[in-house]
Design a protein around this motif. Structure first.
Motif, PDB file in Angstrom:
ATOM      1  N   ILE A  74       0.819  -1.204   0.000  1.00  0.00           N
ATOM      2  CA  ILE A  74       0.000   0.000   0.000  1.00  0.00           C
ATOM      3  C   ILE A  74       0.862   1.266   0.000  1.00  0.00           C
ATOM      4  CG2 ILE A  74      -1.703   1.317   1.298  1.00  0.00           C
ATOM      5  CD1 ILE A  74      -2.917  -1.266   2.244  1.00  0.00           C
ATOM      6  N   ALA A  75       1.865   1.318   0.861  1.00  0.00           N
ATOM      7  CA  ALA A  75       2.672   2.530   0.966  1.00  0.00           C
ATOM      8  C   ALA A  75       3.429   2.807  -0.327  1.00  0.00           C
ATOM      9  CB  ALA A  75       3.646   2.417   2.141  1.00  0.00           C
ATOM     10  N   GLU A  76       3.994   1.768  -0.923  1.00  0.00           N
ATOM     11  CA  GLU A  76       4.746   1.975  -2.155  1.00  0.00           C
ATOM     12  C   GLU A  76       3.834   2.390  -3.308  1.00  0.00           C
ATOM     13  OE1 GLU A  76       7.207  -1.332  -3.079  1.00  0.00           O
ATOM     14  OE2 GLU A  76       8.416  -1.154  -1.266  1.00  0.00           O
ATOM     15  N   VAL A  77       2.660   1.780  -3.371  1.00  0.00           N
ATOM     16  CA  VAL A  77       1.704   2.147  -4.421  1.00  0.00           C
ATOM     17  C   VAL A  77       1.237   3.593  -4.235  1.00  0.00           C
ATOM     18  CG1 VAL A  77      -0.643   1.726  -5.264  1.00  0.00           C
ATOM     19  CG2 VAL A  77       0.928  -0.189  -4.927  1.00  0.00           C
ATOM     20  N   PHE A  96      -2.895   6.259   6.319  1.00  0.00           N
ATOM     21  CA  PHE A  96      -3.154   5.424   7.486  1.00  0.00           C
ATOM     22  C   PHE A  96      -3.894   4.155   7.089  1.00  0.00           C
ATOM     23  CE2 PHE A  96      -2.748   9.622   9.412  1.00  0.00           C
ATOM     24  CZ  PHE A  96      -2.115   9.376  10.619  1.00  0.00           C
ATOM     25  N   ILE A  97      -3.614   3.067   7.822  1.00  0.00           N
ATOM     26  CA  ILE A  97      -4.410   1.849   7.715  1.00  0.00           C
ATOM     27  C   ILE A  97      -4.920   1.503   9.105  1.00  0.00           C
ATOM     28  CG2 ILE A  97      -3.128   0.975   5.729  1.00  0.00           C
ATOM     29  CD1 ILE A  97      -1.715  -0.978   7.675  1.00  0.00           C
ATOM     30  N   LEU A  98      -5.958   0.676   9.152  1.00  0.00           N
ATOM     31  CA  LEU A  98      -6.492   0.223  10.430  1.00  0.00           C
ATOM     32  C   LEU A  98      -5.542  -0.793  11.035  1.00  0.00           C
ATOM     33  CD1 LEU A  98      -8.933   0.299  12.412  1.00  0.00           C
ATOM     34  CD2 LEU A  98      -9.861  -1.640  11.123  1.00  0.00           C
ATOM     35  N   GLN A 202     -14.233  -2.214  -0.699  1.00  0.00           N
ATOM     36  CA  GLN A 202     -13.594  -2.505   0.581  1.00  0.00           C
ATOM     37  C   GLN A 202     -12.672  -1.355   0.967  1.00  0.00           C
ATOM     38  OE1 GLN A 202     -11.191  -6.023   0.639  1.00  0.00           O
ATOM     39  NE2 GLN A 202     -10.344  -5.594   2.664  1.00  0.00           N
ATOM     40  N   LEU A 203     -12.821  -0.868   2.199  1.00  0.00           N
ATOM     41  CA  LEU A 203     -11.964   0.207   2.697  1.00  0.00           C
ATOM     42  C   LEU A 203     -10.589  -0.356   3.025  1.00  0.00           C
ATOM     43  CD1 LEU A 203     -11.751   3.194   3.747  1.00  0.00           C
ATOM     44  CD2 LEU A 203     -12.378   2.277   5.986  1.00  0.00           C
ATOM     45  N   VAL A 204      -9.538   0.238   2.471  1.00  0.00           N
ATOM     46  CA  VAL A 204      -8.195  -0.258   2.741  1.00  0.00           C
ATOM     47  C   VAL A 204      -7.313   0.765   3.450  1.00  0.00           C
ATOM     48  CG1 VAL A 204      -8.141  -1.953   0.898  1.00  0.00           C
ATOM     49  CG2 VAL A 204      -7.448   0.395   0.421  1.00  0.00           C
ATOM     50  N   ALA A 205      -7.647   2.046   3.364  1.00  0.00           N
ATOM     51  CA  ALA A 205      -6.787   3.063   3.954  1.00  0.00           C
ATOM     52  C   ALA A 205      -7.527   4.382   4.036  1.00  0.00           C
ATOM     53  CB  ALA A 205      -5.507   3.231   3.125  1.00  0.00           C
ATOM     54  N   ALA A 206      -6.898   5.333   4.714  1.00  0.00           N
ATOM     55  CA  ALA A 206      -7.379   6.713   4.749  1.00  0.00           C
ATOM     56  C   ALA A 206      -6.224   7.610   4.347  1.00  0.00           C
ATOM     57  CB  ALA A 206      -7.890   7.081   6.140  1.00  0.00           C
ATOM     58  N   LEU A 207      -6.483   8.502   3.426  1.00  0.00           N
ATOM     59  CA  LEU A 207      -5.481   9.435   2.920  1.00  0.00           C
ATOM     60  C   LEU A 207      -5.832  10.831   3.408  1.00  0.00           C
ATOM     61  CD1 LEU A 207      -3.052   9.960   0.952  1.00  0.00           C
ATOM     62  CD2 LEU A 207      -4.794  10.374  -0.817  1.00  0.00           C
ATOM     63  N   GLY A 208      -4.861  11.534   3.975  1.00  0.00           N
ATOM     64  CA  GLY A 208      -5.202  12.848   4.508  1.00  0.00           C
ATOM     65  C   GLY A 208      -4.034  13.802   4.578  1.00  0.00           C
ATOM     66  N   ILE A 209      -4.335  15.012   4.984  1.00  0.00           N
ATOM     67  CA  ILE A 209      -3.317  16.033   5.206  1.00  0.00           C
ATOM     68  C   ILE A 209      -3.501  16.622   6.600  1.00  0.00           C
ATOM     69  CG2 ILE A 209      -3.086  16.602   2.765  1.00  0.00           C
ATOM     70  CD1 ILE A 209      -4.767  19.169   4.822  1.00  0.00           C
ATOM     71  N   VAL A 210      -2.453  17.245   7.118  1.00  0.00           N
ATOM     72  CA  VAL A 210      -2.527  17.932   8.403  1.00  0.00           C
ATOM     73  C   VAL A 210      -1.995  19.349   8.222  1.00  0.00           C
ATOM     74  CG1 VAL A 210      -2.436  15.936   9.921  1.00  0.00           C
ATOM     75  CG2 VAL A 210      -0.314  16.909   9.057  1.00  0.00           C
ATOM     76  N   PRO A 242      -2.497  -8.340  -1.621  1.00  0.00           N
ATOM     77  CA  PRO A 242      -3.174  -9.163  -0.610  1.00  0.00           C
ATOM     78  C   PRO A 242      -3.972  -8.315   0.347  1.00  0.00           C
ATOM     79  CG  PRO A 242      -0.807  -8.997  -0.157  1.00  0.00           C
ATOM     80  CD  PRO A 242      -1.030  -8.406  -1.525  1.00  0.00           C
ATOM     81  N   GLN A 243      -5.112  -8.833   0.766  1.00  0.00           N
ATOM     82  CA  GLN A 243      -5.988  -8.107   1.674  1.00  0.00           C
ATOM     83  C   GLN A 243      -5.646  -8.450   3.115  1.00  0.00           C
ATOM     84  OE1 GLN A 243      -7.959  -5.930   0.122  1.00  0.00           O
ATOM     85  NE2 GLN A 243      -6.802  -6.700  -1.609  1.00  0.00           N
TER      86      GLN A 243
END
Length: 243
Positions: A74-77, A96-98, A202-210, A242-243
């Motif tokens: 996920i991070a590399e993609v 972020f991931i859960l 399917q939720l896999v991550a949250a993308l955000g800014i601060v 992979p999930q």
């Protein structure tokens, strides 16, 4: 014996990156003599390193961590798309991931004009006090909200600590399809996040800014985050990670 060594390693986190032997023993629930013996074994194996002030996680653990799917996949993609968000918004970008009952920061993009990042990669944040966490509560399993509502620890005076208020906030996230925080996880810390869904929803991550000083302009930043989130999801779907 393995469980004791793992207990020592488990005492390290972002807030405890260097620890004395006595602190490790106390947090692991082990006698100091036992902790000393296992710490020595871990140093010999490369799992810990001795440094001024105590011990820190060794390079061998770091190399193993790079093999974890969350980091390797996920991070590399996501990295190129996060770079795009950084370029357009000039804000620190987080992915972020859960991770159990928290969200885990697996990738971060920052630049000289984006300001100082609030968190380091590997940091964990509570679901009820972070924008990414609210995304997980809104689109994740129903049990998450039930569990989170029982552990509403205050991190600042503005943290949500009322289950009814949290439920209303999560409903707003579902309606708006983005989440915000205003000094709820830390002072002068404003978050904004959107969900990253696979093609099967399917939720896999949250993308955000601060941001510091004031919240980011939702009307201009959310579309940028959504474009990046769709790009990440598209790549994840194509590559069948992979999930």
């Amino acid at each position: 014996m393995t469980s004791r060594a793992l207990a020592l390693l488990g005492t390290f986190d972002v807030e405890h990156s260097v620890q004395t032997l006595s602190a490790m023993a106390r947090r692991a629930g082990l006698p100091v003599a036992t902790a000393h013996r296992f710490a020595g074994d871990l140093v010999a194996w490369g799992g810990l390193e001795k440094v001024p002030g105590g011990y820190r996680v060794g390079q061998r653990i770091w190399r193993l961590g790079l093999l974890a799917p969350a980091r390797q996949n996920i991070a590399e993609v996501a990295a190129p798309f996060m770079q795009d968000v950084l370029f357009v918004t000039h804000n620190v970008v987080n992915l972020f991931i859960l991770d159990g009952t928290d969200v885990l920061l697996v990738e971060r993009m920052s630049g000289t004009g984006a300001g100082q990042p609030f968190r380091r990669v590997g940091a964990r944040l509570p679901l009820h006090a972070s924008a990414a966490g609210k995304i997980m509560l809104a689109y994740g399993a129903k049990e998450l909200l039930t569990s989170a509502a029982q552990r509403l620890d205050p991190h600042t005076p503005r943290t949500i600590t009322n289950p009814t208020v949290l439920a209303a906030e999560v409903e707003r996230v579902r309606t708006n399809r983005y989440a915000t925080t205003e000094e709820e996880a830390g002072p002068d810390n404003y978050g904004l996040a959107v969900p990253v869904f696979l093609p099967n929803n399917q939720l896999v991550a949250a993308l955000g800014i601060v941001t510091r000083g004031r919240p980011a302009p939702v009307g201009t930043v959310v579309p940028v985050l959504n474009i990046a989130a769709r790009g990440i999801a598209r790549r994840l779907g194509v590559e069948h990670l992979p999930q």
